[in-house]
Design a protein around this motif. Sequence first.
Motif: not given
Ligand code: SAH
Length: 250
Positions: A114, A117-118, A138-139, A144
């Motif tokens: 992703g 924002e997802g 993560l951005t 991951a």
């Molecule tokens: N708005 C979302 C975060 C999106 S971050 C929320 O609040 O849940 C953008 C992408 O980074 C996600 O779609 C995912 O694929 C990845 N990502 C971010 N944090 C992660 C985590 N802790 N573990 C796995 N993937 C992550």
Amino acid sequence: MIRFEALTVFPDMFEPYLSRSIMGRAKARGVYTFEAYDLRDWTHDRHRSVDDAPFGGGQGMLMKCEPLIEAIEDISSLGDEKPHVVFFSPCGQRYDHSVAVDLSRKSRVLLVCGRYEGMDERALELADQTISMGDYVLTGGELAALSVIDSCVRLLPGALGDEMSAVDESFSCGLLEYAQYTRPAEYKGKGVPEVLLSGNHAAIDAWRRKSSLERTARWRPDLLEGAKLSEEERAYVAQIIRQEGCHDDE
Ligand code: SAH
């Protein structure tokens, strides 16, 4: 042999990491294969857009469902066997050693990364498994995905030079790894435990087991419940935890 595939808007992020060191050698030896697919190849507009604003308003952009769904269907239809489809999200199952062991036994894994924002929720329905790397954001899913590939590949035979390395490590027996030292035997007045220089392997094994127990009791007592310990060892860790509790009250 395991085949990893990644669906991403940054396909060139993977190669620099996967071509180096242990991961590079494991790939050269055929322990795993890797292929990255550019999600933009499944867009149909001039701008190759993969994102759009969320219905209902709110911050940022979301990954559109059509390119994701079309890409996953197309990629899945390549080859004889459908991939195990993994999505990444902070909302997923927490990644740990046992999840890595299960994944490393699959033969084909598609990692869907992703961004923004997802994703549109309708794309997430294609997931066989959704994984979170931990309680932080993560951005993007690329780091991951690399963490999953790295941690799975090093569990496979032929990945590490020494076949025992992965057996002896943190989490492999439910405990953290013991303390380790290398030369010099003395540095600025700091020595190393005598027993490690003794050549007495039974005594070294006993010291290492004790070190593992102490570190786990101190730093990750939550792991002890699932670890295989003798009664004597249980009593020993309980004593360490009581001592740690006393320190906390000070
Ligand atoms: N708005 C979302 C975060 C999106 S971050 C929320 O609040 O849940 C953008 C992408 O980074 C996600 O779609 C995912 O694929 C990845 N990502 C971010 N944090 C992660 C985590 N802790 N573990 C796995 N993937 C992550």
